[in-house]
Design a protein around this motif. Structure first.
Motif, PDB file in Angstrom:
ATOM      1  N   UNK A   1      32.322  31.989  60.623  1.00 42.71           N
ATOM      2  CA  UNK A   1      32.499  32.380  59.107  1.00 42.71           C
ATOM      3  C   UNK A   1      32.095  33.844  58.894  1.00 42.71           C
ATOM      4  N   UNK A   2      31.177  34.315  59.609  1.00 40.45           N
ATOM      5  CA  UNK A   2      30.750  35.792  59.058  1.00 40.45           C
ATOM      6  C   UNK A   2      31.809  36.565  59.577  1.00 40.45           C
ATOM      7  N   UNK A   3      32.575  36.492  60.634  1.00 35.93           N
ATOM      8  CA  UNK A   3      33.741  37.399  61.233  1.00 35.93           C
ATOM      9  C   UNK A   3      34.808  37.074  60.348  1.00 35.93           C
ATOM     10  N   UNK A   4      35.190  35.872  59.824  1.00 34.21           N
ATOM     11  CA  UNK A   4      36.283  35.543  59.286  1.00 34.21           C
ATOM     12  C   UNK A   4      36.000  36.372  57.991  1.00 34.21           C
ATOM     13  N   UNK A   5      35.272  36.063  57.002  1.00 30.57           N
ATOM     14  CA  UNK A   5      35.137  36.618  55.736  1.00 30.57           C
ATOM     15  C   UNK A   5      34.908  38.048  55.755  1.00 30.57           C
ATOM     16  N   UNK A   6      34.768  38.558  56.967  1.00 33.29           N
ATOM     17  CA  UNK A   6      34.449  40.170  56.652  1.00 33.29           C
ATOM     18  C   UNK A   6      35.814  40.760  57.216  1.00 33.29           C
ATOM     19  N   UNK A   7      36.811  39.795  57.873  1.00 31.25           N
ATOM     20  CA  UNK A   7      38.069  40.222  58.494  1.00 31.25           C
ATOM     21  C   UNK A   7      38.796  41.197  57.328  1.00 31.25           C
ATOM     22  N   UNK A   8      39.338  42.389  57.518  1.00 33.71           N
ATOM     23  CA  UNK A   8      39.939  42.938  56.527  1.00 33.71           C
ATOM     24  C   UNK A   8      41.154  42.050  55.852  1.00 33.71           C
ATOM     25  N   UNK A   9      41.923  41.597  56.588  1.00 40.56           N
ATOM     26  CA  UNK A   9      43.247  40.893  56.289  1.00 40.56           C
ATOM     27  C   UNK A   9      42.791  39.551  55.296  1.00 40.56           C
ATOM     28  N   UNK A  10      41.797  38.987  55.781  1.00 37.38           N
ATOM     29  CA  UNK A  10      41.153  37.790  54.911  1.00 37.38           C
ATOM     30  C   UNK A  10      40.795  38.447  53.580  1.00 37.38           C
ATOM     31  N   UNK A  11      39.834  39.360  53.443  1.00 31.92           N
ATOM     32  CA  UNK A  11      39.440  39.903  52.509  1.00 31.92           C
ATOM     33  C   UNK A  11      40.208  40.351  51.428  1.00 31.92           C
ATOM     34  N   UNK A  12      41.620  40.797  51.944  1.00 28.23           N
ATOM     35  CA  UNK A  12      42.756  41.285  51.163  1.00 28.23           C
ATOM     36  C   UNK A  12      43.453  40.522  50.484  1.00 28.23           C
ATOM     37  N   UNK A  13      43.841  39.059  51.155  1.00 22.06           N
ATOM     38  CA  UNK A  13      44.460  38.023  50.710  1.00 22.06           C
ATOM     39  C   UNK A  13      43.667  37.072  50.157  1.00 22.06           C
ATOM     40  N   UNK A  14      42.478  37.000  50.356  1.00 20.00           N
ATOM     41  CA  UNK A  14      41.540  35.890  49.906  1.00 20.00           C
ATOM     42  C   UNK A  14      41.495  35.632  48.114  1.00 20.00           C
ATOM     43  N   UNK A  15      41.332  36.895  47.779  1.00 15.22           N
ATOM     44  CA  UNK A  15      41.190  36.787  46.264  1.00 15.22           C
ATOM     45  C   UNK A  15      42.519  36.337  45.581  1.00 15.22           C
ATOM     46  N   UNK A  16      43.586  37.092  46.112  1.00 20.50           N
ATOM     47  CA  UNK A  16      44.976  36.595  45.450  1.00 20.50           C
ATOM     48  C   UNK A  16      45.097  35.023  45.492  1.00 20.50           C
ATOM     49  N   UNK A  17      44.814  34.647  46.747  1.00 17.94           N
ATOM     50  CA  UNK A  17      45.013  33.286  47.048  1.00 17.94           C
ATOM     51  C   UNK A  17      44.144  32.329  46.358  1.00 17.94           C
ATOM     52  N   UNK A  18      42.917  32.892  45.979  1.00 19.26           N
ATOM     53  CA  UNK A  18      41.935  31.965  45.229  1.00 19.26           C
ATOM     54  C   UNK A  18      42.374  31.782  43.792  1.00 19.26           C
ATOM     55  N   UNK A  19      43.027  33.091  43.154  1.00 14.62           N
ATOM     56  CA  UNK A  19      43.515  32.839  41.830  1.00 14.62           C
ATOM     57  C   UNK A  19      44.625  31.740  41.859  1.00 14.62           C
ATOM     58  N   UNK A  20      45.337  31.837  42.932  1.00 18.50           N
ATOM     59  CA  UNK A  20      46.620  30.834  42.898  1.00 18.50           C
ATOM     60  C   UNK A  20      46.254  29.307  42.970  1.00 18.50           C
ATOM     61  N   UNK A  21      45.001  29.353  43.814  1.00 16.42           N
ATOM     62  CA  UNK A  21      44.314  27.930  43.815  1.00 16.42           C
ATOM     63  C   UNK A  21      43.604  27.674  42.337  1.00 16.42           C
ATOM     64  N   UNK A  22      43.263  28.362  42.005  1.00 13.81           N
ATOM     65  CA  UNK A  22      42.428  27.871  40.630  1.00 13.81           C
ATOM     66  C   UNK A  22      43.472  27.932  39.662  1.00 13.81           C
ATOM     67  N   UNK A  23      44.603  28.562  39.511  1.00 15.64           N
ATOM     68  CA  UNK A  23      45.644  28.292  38.630  1.00 15.64           C
ATOM     69  C   UNK A  23      46.526  26.992  38.921  1.00 15.64           C
ATOM     70  N   UNK A  24      46.399  26.688  40.353  1.00 10.40           N
ATOM     71  CA  UNK A  24      47.143  25.254  40.568  1.00 10.40           C
ATOM     72  C   UNK A  24      48.477  25.450  41.245  1.00 10.40           C
ATOM     73  N   UNK A  25      48.841  26.914  41.229  1.00 13.05           N
ATOM     74  CA  UNK A  25      50.145  27.186  41.867  1.00 13.05           C
ATOM     75  C   UNK A  25      50.373  26.709  43.159  1.00 13.05           C
ATOM     76  N   UNK A  26      49.326  26.398  43.841  1.00 14.24           N
ATOM     77  CA  UNK A  26      49.315  26.164  45.328  1.00 14.24           C
ATOM     78  C   UNK A  26      48.150  25.218  45.383  1.00 14.24           C
ATOM     79  N   UNK A  27      48.126  24.273  46.424  1.00 15.63           N
ATOM     80  CA  UNK A  27      47.038  23.328  46.725  1.00 15.63           C
ATOM     81  C   UNK A  27      46.016  24.088  47.357  1.00 15.63           C
ATOM     82  N   UNK A  28      44.582  23.633  47.282  1.00 17.76           N
ATOM     83  CA  UNK A  28      43.778  24.547  47.860  1.00 17.76           C
ATOM     84  C   UNK A  28      44.094  24.201  49.670  1.00 17.76           C
ATOM     85  N   UNK A  29      44.630  23.108  49.965  1.00 18.45           N
ATOM     86  CA  UNK A  29      44.695  22.656  51.402  1.00 18.45           C
ATOM     87  C   UNK A  29      45.832  23.375  51.956  1.00 18.45           C
TER      88      UNK A  29
END
Lengths: 330, 330
Positions: free
Chosen positions: A289-317
């Motif tokens: 988990x530590x390695x994953x969340x500190x990975x630069x590409x994960x950091x970069x994509x994660x925020x945008x993706x979370x926004x899509x999940x919270x707005x319902x554009x995409x399923x969390x799964x």
């Protein structure tokens, strides 16, 4: 921090029982700094601290706040040091990040033991998660054992999930109870009673002896309803008074018999193997988990993706699967 | 399996309420096959199934075995369909992998509801872990809502941790209880009582009415000891008899008031946002573990490393860190 000795001297000092070096080693283990962790790893390897230490005995002690855990540990611990045992007392308390070390933090709660040359007391490490705190405590057990503390008592608060974490790092588990049968199972989760190898009704003194006996009878009955333990050990229910120092010899005697029983039927060693396997898995998934969340590409994509999940554009799964796919292809 | 329609037709059929297609879509969601999962993702996206569906209402229902959950759901559900509501009934039961669908599996347990054209009943998905079962149920909620089932009842067994998983996918949580105050909190974990928005003493009929009232009074008292809920809602304690069909209207009325309360203070929407965030994290970590353990290098190294950990040559923590370092460099 003063300069640390080189690993071989550091390890030798701990083996010789140098309490200052032991304390500094635990501080390294507890640090989240990567360089400190690397040093701690090297030290633990030099000490062969995780090699099977069959002559040590690890006892978890839990109970609701107010049941008298500190006094119990103080009395049991001084009994043991009087017989020449070296005793380490550790704690797992996830609430201590709020209260700054609520258990064992105040060493005056164990007046005698805290100045006893054969005892070593360390409060609960601070940490963000119970998992993190527990992992550090497990590493600390390895250190104190390498320093010759063959009896390790691990205190845990009697609320929440820290009992399960401690259960996974000890050989025997003791649940302290208050006198008064009416006070019965309600305050303590059934799962914790099921984990116990030994139930001890504390504060069995003066007017409370009768109530303590009622509680003993009550728990003896309740234990019949639980499934048999894999260890083949039948849990016992004792009574004691830590303040009056009565009944503690019987508590220790029961723990000695528990050891004899589980060592001779192989459960003791098997349980430790399973525990080592559990901590490996646990540490692996935490490192992952530590390695994953500190990975630069994960950091970069994660925020945008979370926004899509919270707005319902995409399923969390679907979002989780696509992020993982992108990483594995990259 | 018959050929599936193309995604647009598939989605349209579900939106039109085609029960056969809905059933097949759920089977895709429940499948562990990667191609099926990709289809399910595409379908859920086409349905915008995870877009905020503010006109739906998700209710978790739990209680010890024997409390009458099926009869309660049957009676509540038929009351609702009689008013024109479309009702879906799902279940989360981690024990069903052993008993092959112990809850809701036997549809004859809900004789009326199972043949009701306005009701859709789906037993608990099978699965290896509670987490996996819960994730599939969460995706199934999105599907049944897209098919127009605006009231979703999620049943869970009253033991273990499935309640927590269900609590994370519903708007309101109902705990069913048996009459008899002596039967009180002991069988049910305190944490489950704390999660409940509504406590309902079922089987309040005939000779048991007095006992049911005692239980109500007991739980009303017990609730005072719990901290206030973040939703601002004060949990209620009602009594009903599902077999005699009495008290169910009051149960539904309380749930309607719960909705009004939490929708107007914003908790309803905020809670759903938090839940979406939770399921994203949960799915992400599951995908991460799956990717990790199926990685060829991990597979190759893991076994040797575990042997070293079990023999004590290396600390479980150092082993985990070194495996992760090797992967990240590679």
């Amino acid at each position: 921090m003063r300069a640390l000795p080189a690993i071989p001297e550091f390890a030798e000092g701990i083996r010789q029982g140098d309490r200052v070096l032991l304390g500094r080693a635990i501080t390294l283990v507890e640090s989240t700094n990567a360089a400190h962790q690397a040093l701690a790893d090297a030290l633990l390897t030099a000490l062969q601290a995780f090699a099977p230490a069959n002559d040590t005995f690890r006892v978890g002690i839990t109970g609701s706040p107010g049941v008298g855990k500190s006094t119990f540990i103080e009395t049991l611990g001084t009994n043991l040091t009087a017989q020449g045992h070296k005793v380490a007392v550790l704690a797992v308390d996830p609430s201590s990040r709020v209260s700054h070390g609520s258990i064992l933090g105040d060493k005056t709660r164990m007046e005698q033991l805290s100045v006893d040359p054969l005892a070593f007391i360390r409060p609960s490490p601070a940490g963000e998660t119970l998992g993190g705190i527990a992992r550090k405590t497990r590493e600390t057990i390895a250190l104190v054992e390498a320093a010759g503390y063959h009896t390790v008592l691990v205190e845990t608060v009697g609320v929440g999930q820290s009992e399960t974490a401690v259960h996974r790092m000890v050989d025997a588990f003791v649940l302290l109870l208050l006198p008064g049968a009416g006070d019965d199972l309600q305050g303590i989760k059934r799962g914790i009673v099921e984990m116990a190898d030994l139930l001890v009704v504390n504060k069995s003194d003066g007017d409370r002896v009768r109530l303590a006996n009622q509680a003993r009878a009550h728990y003896l009955n309740a234990l019949h309803l639980f499934p048999a333990k894999e260890s083949g050990w039948t849990p016992r229910v004792l009574a004691c008074s830590a303040t009056e120092k009565s009944g503690l010899a019987e508590v220790w005697q029961a723990l000695v018999e528990f050891q004899t029983h589980t060592r001779s039927n192989g459960f003791f060693a098997e349980n430790r193997r399973r525990q080592a396997h559990y901590w490996f898995q646990d540490a692996l998934e935490q490192a992952l988990r530590t390695a994953f969340y500190s990975h630069p590409e994960v950091k970069a994509r994660l925020q945008a993706m979370e926004k899509d999940v919270l707005s319902g554009t995409v399923s969390p799964f679907a979002a989780a699967r696509s992020l993982m796919d992108a990483l594995l292809k990259g």
